[in-house]
Design a protein around this motif. Structure first.
Motif, PDB file in Angstrom:
ATOM      1  N   ALA A   1     -42.843  -8.214  -8.531  1.00 14.45           N
ATOM      2  CA  ALA A   1     -42.204  -9.468  -8.944  1.00 14.45           C
ATOM      3  C   ALA A   1     -41.613  -9.390 -10.345  1.00 14.45           C
ATOM      4  N   HIS A   2     -42.146  -8.523 -11.186  1.00 13.67           N
ATOM      5  CA  HIS A   2     -41.652  -8.479 -12.559  1.00 13.67           C
ATOM      6  C   HIS A   2     -40.336  -7.699 -12.681  1.00 13.67           C
ATOM      7  N   VAL A   3     -39.997  -6.901 -11.668  1.00 12.54           N
ATOM      8  CA  VAL A   3     -38.907  -5.933 -11.814  1.00 12.54           C
ATOM      9  C   VAL A   3     -37.563  -6.577 -12.141  1.00 12.54           C
ATOM     10  N   PRO A   4     -37.055  -7.538 -11.340  1.00 12.45           N
ATOM     11  CA  PRO A   4     -35.735  -8.091 -11.681  1.00 12.45           C
ATOM     12  C   PRO A   4     -35.745  -8.956 -12.938  1.00 12.45           C
ATOM     13  N   VAL A   5     -36.929  -9.365 -13.388  1.00 19.85           N
ATOM     14  CA  VAL A   5     -37.021 -10.212 -14.576  1.00 19.85           C
ATOM     15  C   VAL A   5     -37.130  -9.355 -15.832  1.00 19.85           C
ATOM     16  N   ALA A   6     -38.162  -8.528 -15.901  1.00 21.04           N
ATOM     17  CA  ALA A   6     -38.364  -7.682 -17.081  1.00 21.04           C
ATOM     18  C   ALA A   6     -37.266  -6.632 -17.213  1.00 21.04           C
TER      19      ALA A   6
ATOM     20  N   TYR B   1     -32.132 -14.234 -13.049  1.00 19.52           N
ATOM     21  CA  TYR B   1     -31.701 -15.564 -12.627  1.00 19.52           C
ATOM     22  C   TYR B   1     -31.505 -15.683 -11.109  1.00 19.52           C
ATOM     23  N   THR B   2     -31.168 -14.593 -10.457  1.00 24.69           N
ATOM     24  CA  THR B   2     -30.863 -14.670  -9.022  1.00 24.69           C
ATOM     25  C   THR B   2     -31.820 -13.888  -8.132  1.00 24.69           C
ATOM     26  N   ASP B   3     -32.559 -12.946  -8.697  1.00 21.10           N
ATOM     27  CA  ASP B   3     -33.376 -12.057  -7.859  1.00 21.10           C
ATOM     28  C   ASP B   3     -34.875 -12.294  -7.975  1.00 21.10           C
TER      29      ASP B   3
ATOM     30  N   ALA C   1     -34.604 -11.237 -25.857  1.00 21.89           N
ATOM     31  CA  ALA C   1     -33.718 -12.326 -26.285  1.00 21.89           C
ATOM     32  C   ALA C   1     -32.280 -11.869 -26.422  1.00 21.89           C
ATOM     33  N   ASP C   2     -32.076 -10.563 -26.631  1.00 19.07           N
ATOM     34  CA  ASP C   2     -30.726 -10.031 -26.786  1.00 19.07           C
ATOM     35  C   ASP C   2     -30.164  -9.467 -25.485  1.00 19.07           C
ATOM     36  N   ASN C   3     -30.985  -9.439 -24.440  1.00 23.51           N
ATOM     37  CA  ASN C   3     -30.567  -8.832 -23.176  1.00 23.51           C
ATOM     38  C   ASN C   3     -29.987  -9.903 -22.261  1.00 23.51           C
ATOM     39  N   ASP C   4     -28.711 -10.209 -22.460  1.00 24.81           N
ATOM     40  CA  ASP C   4     -28.048 -11.220 -21.653  1.00 24.81           C
ATOM     41  C   ASP C   4     -27.530 -10.656 -20.340  1.00 24.81           C
TER      42      ASP C   4
END
Length: 499
Positions: free
Chosen positions: A201-206, A215-217, A496-499
């Motif tokens: 679960a952390h993969v697409p977020v982290a 935001y989508t995965d 915070a810088d990873n948009d």
């Protein structure tokens, strides 16, 4: 004793925990009677000894006269000076650089120059007290494995157990493509590494931007159990994602060191992530991993892990790994310290895990608590106190001491980059000087040919602009090379810088 009943059908609750306690009592998990991967052999410099830790015990690995890698306790039997600060001599012996005692691959002392004569030296060397403490080793699938139990008993026990190997790598096949091994010391514990890789679960977020979008995965999926829990053999869970019916995945935990994550695609291809972790010392682990791509019957290669599966030099892949590893490093480092500061024993009582994505994490924590003694069994010489949190980001995201200094490929690449940087600077200066000389010569010719009333300024010739442009390109190249070389030392990352 309180028990955790979340997802009672999928994780161990009251009755299974009682069963786990009985199984552990009858067949306890022995931390020292295991094979641990400690190094990628091809990245080691065989001309020197290398220090490492396993279960908190200081060790040294080195290659002997028979081209075999050996492992000793990192202490000379004479005065306990670290053998890792010694030398591998031309005859394939390990020399302690304090008093020049020498040892062969078995740990036997074969040289003691302070002895009165050769007869006394032979007598002194023959005594058991003169021997280095050796540990069983073996090379398999490109890795060096160490069994952290010494003596005859350790040798006997090690011969009865195989390392956690990858079956797909045992038999050569044109369908199996193994990408390079990568090694990194990580500033969080072995249990937090295993917890992290049990958590898709952390993969697409982290790893936003590399492995999907936060935001989508970040969506729902279930984790059905694929293999029942065993003290010695671990367990396995699947991943069922309604949004991705074309692929199926499994996470297979094989204690003490392996998480094997396999993704099978609809066309029959398979991506296997081999993720090893060895507990080195409290708050640290050594990770060794690689990707395996298994082609389908039609010979089509499946996609790999983002751009890390693209063809690239091994050293370049090692350095780029920071882009991925540092994205969740900060979470794992601080959450381990946060739990440690609370001073409470049970992980399960400190967290809130209401979703099915946490099934495997809960199972892992219960396996550790009820089947493996609750934590890593550190060597008695090791202080089990967890180090404090590191708030200096340059130290937290250090690459040099956690990888580069251990990797022969990356050290060689760094030297070449430094050489190219120096060449670029010299060429830039040379082109600049040449351009100025061309301009000065053109001006001198102009003054000599024109009358005194003519303008003393003339536009520089085309050659001047060409040389100035070349100097600028070389200067920019030198700057970029110097910025790139920083990846061998420190790679800072901020979400915070990873948009």
């Amino acid at each position: 004793m309180t028990t955790d009943t979340r997802f009672a059908s999928d994780v161990e609750s009251t009755s299974p925990i009682d069963q786990a306690t009985t199984e552990a009592a009858n067949d306890p998990f022995q931390w020292t009677q295991q094979w641990y991967p400690v190094a990628v052999v091809e990245t080691l410099d065989p001309s020197r000894p290398h220090a490492l830790k396993v279960l908190g015990k200081a060790m040294v690995i080195w290659r002997d006269a028979q081209q075999q890698w050996q492992c000793f306790e990192d202490a000379c039997p004479h005065r306990l000076a670290p053998l890792s600060e010694g030398r591998v001599e031309a005859d394939g012996t390990l020399l302690c650089a304090y008093h020049a005692w020498r040892f062969d691959g078995s740990g036997r002392c074969i040289g003691m120059p302070q002895s009165k004569d050769k007869a006394v030296e032979a007598t002194n060397c023959s005594r058991p007290q003169a021997c280095a403490i050796a540990y069983p080793t073996q090379e398999r699938q490109g890795l060096l494995w160490v069994w952290p139990e010494s003596g005859e008993q350790g040798l006997s026990n090690s011969q009865g157990r195989s390392p956690r190997l990858i079956p797909e790598l045992e038999t050569p096949s044109e369908r199996v493509v193994k990408l390079f091994w990568n090694q990194r010391d990580l500033p969080y514990g072995w249990d937090y590494f295993m917890e992290n890789v049990a958590d898709p679960a952390h993969v697409p977020v982290a790893h936003h931007g590399i492995m999907g979008s936060r935001y989508t995965d970040a969506s729902y999926y279930d984790m059905p159990r694929l293999r029942e829990v065993s003290t010695q053999e671990g367990f396995a869970f699947g991943v069922t994602t309604p949004s991705s019916p074309s692929a199926s995945a499994s996470h297979d935990f094989q204690p003490p060191c392996l998480m094997k994550i396999s993704t099978t695609f609809a066309n029959g291809g398979q991506l296997i992530l081999v993720l090893y972790a060895t507990p080195t010392q409290p708050g640290w682990c050594r990770h060794i991993g690689c990707q395996i791509l298994v082609k389908n019957e039609a010979g089509k290669t499946p996609p790999g892990l983002g751009f890390f599966a693209l063809p690239m030099p091994q050293w370049f892949g090692h350095i780029l790994a920071s882009l991925f590893l540092h994205q969740d490093l900060v979470f794992l480092h601080y959450q381990e310290r946060t739990l440690g500061q609370r001073g409470r024993d049970r992980w399960l009582n400190e967290v809130y895990t209401p979703n099915p994505q946490d099934k495997m994490i809960i199972t892992f924590r219960q396996w550790l608590e009820y089947r493996a003694g609750g934590s890593v069994a550190w060597d008695e010489s090791c202080d089990p106190t967890l180090p404090p949190a590191e708030y200096d980001k340059d130290k937290l995201f250090d690459v040099w001491s956690t990888h580069t200094q251990h990797c022969h490929y990356c050290q060689t690449a760094l030297k070449r980059i430094d050489r190219l940087t120096a060449i670029a600077i010299v060429v830039a200066i040379g082109l600049l000087v040449a351009g100025l000389m061309v301009d000065a010569r053109a001006m001198a010719v102009h003054v000599a040919l024109e009358s005194s009333e003519a303008s003393l300024w003339v536009a520089p010739p085309l050659a001047f602009w060409g040389l100035m442009g070349g100097a600028g390109v070389m200067a920019i190249a030198a700057v970029l090379l110097r910025k790139f070389r920083q990846l061998f030392y420190v790679y800072r990352f901020e979400h915070a810088d990873n948009d």
